[in-house]
Design an enzyme around this catalytic site. Structure first.
Site, mmCIF file in Angstrom:
data_model
loop_
_atom_site.group_PDB
_atom_site.id
_atom_site.type_symbol
_atom_site.label_atom_id
_atom_site.label_comp_id
_atom_site.label_asym_id
_atom_site.label_seq_id
_atom_site.Cartn_x
_atom_site.Cartn_y
_atom_site.Cartn_z
ATOM 1 C CB CYS A 170 -0.901 -0.003 1.226
ATOM 2 S SG CYS A 170 -1.791 1.552 1.492
ATOM 3 C CD GLU A 171 0.084 5.128 -4.201
ATOM 4 O OE1 GLU A 171 -0.705 6.061 -4.407
ATOM 5 O OE2 GLU A 171 0.833 4.664 -5.074
ATOM 6 C CG HIS A 172 -2.543 5.588 0.547
ATOM 7 N ND1 HIS A 172 -3.791 5.084 0.227
ATOM 8 C CD2 HIS A 172 -2.183 6.397 -0.484
ATOM 9 C CE1 HIS A 172 -4.178 5.587 -0.935
ATOM 10 N NE2 HIS A 172 -3.229 6.377 -1.383
ATOM 11 C CG HIS A 173 -1.268 3.450 5.676
ATOM 12 N ND1 HIS A 173 -2.370 3.264 4.867
ATOM 13 C CD2 HIS A 173 -1.586 4.450 6.532
ATOM 14 C CE1 HIS A 173 -3.320 4.112 5.213
ATOM 15 N NE2 HIS A 173 -2.876 4.839 6.221
ATOM 16 C CG HIS B 122 -6.232 -3.215 1.170
ATOM 17 N ND1 HIS B 122 -5.470 -2.382 0.376
ATOM 18 C CD2 HIS B 122 -7.079 -3.868 0.323
ATOM 19 C CE1 HIS B 122 -5.845 -2.514 -0.889
ATOM 20 N NE2 HIS B 122 -6.822 -3.414 -0.944
ATOM 21 C CD GLN C 13 -8.074 -4.545 -4.417
ATOM 22 O OE1 GLN C 13 -7.687 -4.659 -3.255
ATOM 23 N NE2 GLN C 13 -9.195 -5.110 -4.844
ATOM 24 C CB CYS D 12 -3.597 0.107 5.616
ATOM 25 S SG CYS D 12 -4.628 -0.034 4.146
#
Length: 331
Positions: free
Chosen positions: A221-224, A290, A262, A292
């Site tokens: 996940c590129e956010h976390h 996910h 995704q 996250c």
């Protein structure tokens, strides 16, 4: 010519210069008739001195400084000498802000090429280079292994920031191991569709649906920067060209082994299959878990995210789309 007439013909700036006796030794000649005094007002005009201008000789003798009052001879005052001209070595250098180096560069300043080879210059060999800096003529993209030392130092700083001791036994090699793991998790950045296909596209008189389902997928996940994982199902309608079945799984690997969301991953897989065999349609469904959402935040351990991309016949024909979904959901 009378002195009164001479003054009337002067401009304001000339008049100010003429009456500045602090700079000009001839001021006592011009002070005749000005309330028997010498004006000492300083000039701010910055123009040339009166000594540089041709003056008409006054009617009275220069020995008379004030009307009707004899004066002593005025001793000559030395004029300030003009500064000597600077030599070429003393003049400040004028540096032009251009793409080229200065014409008389002495080698002390770094030279910039007149026509730098950029990442878009045809034939430069860097058209697809993601690490390229335009002005580096001899630039060579670093290998993935060359990034390990910097990444390991970053992980070491991270451990220290968390309050841990990076030098204790269990963490001594952790920065290097974490760096290698992150490079593996993102190895898709080093792969391209052409390399993965490796010519495994075959001419075949087949136009029925091809489906490969439940392809395992692991991504970040590129956010976390935490994992998400799941399975991918791909279907396409060939147009006299088929793709080696393992290549569909490899396409999933290319795009999942990157920092992702995704939704984008699903679309990238579908576009890649379209580029590979130009089919009549492509369908991709991704089901993911996910971390996250599981390890942090709302912490819903049973939640799953399903995304789909339908292109061509799968988007336009409901029956074709329904057939694909039935095959994917069948046990």
């Amino acid at each position: 010519m009378s002195f009164t007439r001479q003054l009337s013909e002067m401009s304001a700036s000339e008049l100010n210069d003429a009456i500045d006796d602090t700079n000009f030794p001839q001021a006592h000649i011009l002070s005749r008739g000005r309330n028997n005094s010498v004006c000492s007002t300083s000039s701010t005009s910055g123009t040339s001195s009166l000594a540089d201008r041709p003056l008409a000789q006054p009617e009275e003798s220069s020995a008379i400084g004030i009307v009707g009052t004899p004066t002593e001879e005025v001793a000559p005052v030395a004029l300030p000498t003009a500064p000597a001209p600077l030599t070429s070595s003393q003049r400040p250098r004028l540096i032009l802000k251009t793409n080229g180096s200065s014409p008389d560069s002495d080698g002390t300043q770094p030279k910039t090429p007149m026509t730098p080879r950029t990442s878009t210059t045809p034939g430069s060999g860097h058209e697809k280079c993601t690490f390229h800096h335009d002005l580096e003529l001899d630039h060579k993209p670093p290998t993935r292994e060359a990034l390990l030392p910097d990444m390991a130092r970053s992980y070491r700083l991270l451990l220290g920031g968390l309050g841990e001791n990076p030098d204790r036994q269990g963490l001594i090699k952790t920065p290097e191991r974490a760096a290698k793991a992150m490079l593996y998790f993102t190895k898709g950045y080093d792969q391209s569709l052409e390399d993965v296909l490796n010519g495994a596209v075959f001419d075949e008189d087949h136009d029925e649906m091809v489906v490969v389902k439940d392809i395992e997928m692991f991504s970040m996940c590129e956010h976390h920067l935490v994992p998400f994982y799941g399975k991918v199902s791909i279907g396409y309608l060939p147009c006299n060209k088929i793709l080696g079945l393992s290549k569909l799984a490899r396409i999933v690997e290319i795009f999942s082994r990157r920092l992702q969301v995704q939704e984008r991953l699903t679309k990238q897989i579908a576009v890649a299959v379209t580029q590979a065999v130009q089919p009549a349609g492509v369908a991709v469904v991704v089901e993911g878990v996910h971390m996250c959402m599981v390890m942090r935040g709302v912490q819903k351990i049973n939640s799953k995210t399903v995304t789909s991309t339908m292109m061509g016949a799968f988007r336009d024909d409901p029956k074709t789309r329904e057939e694909f979904l039935n095959l994917v959901n069948s046990k």
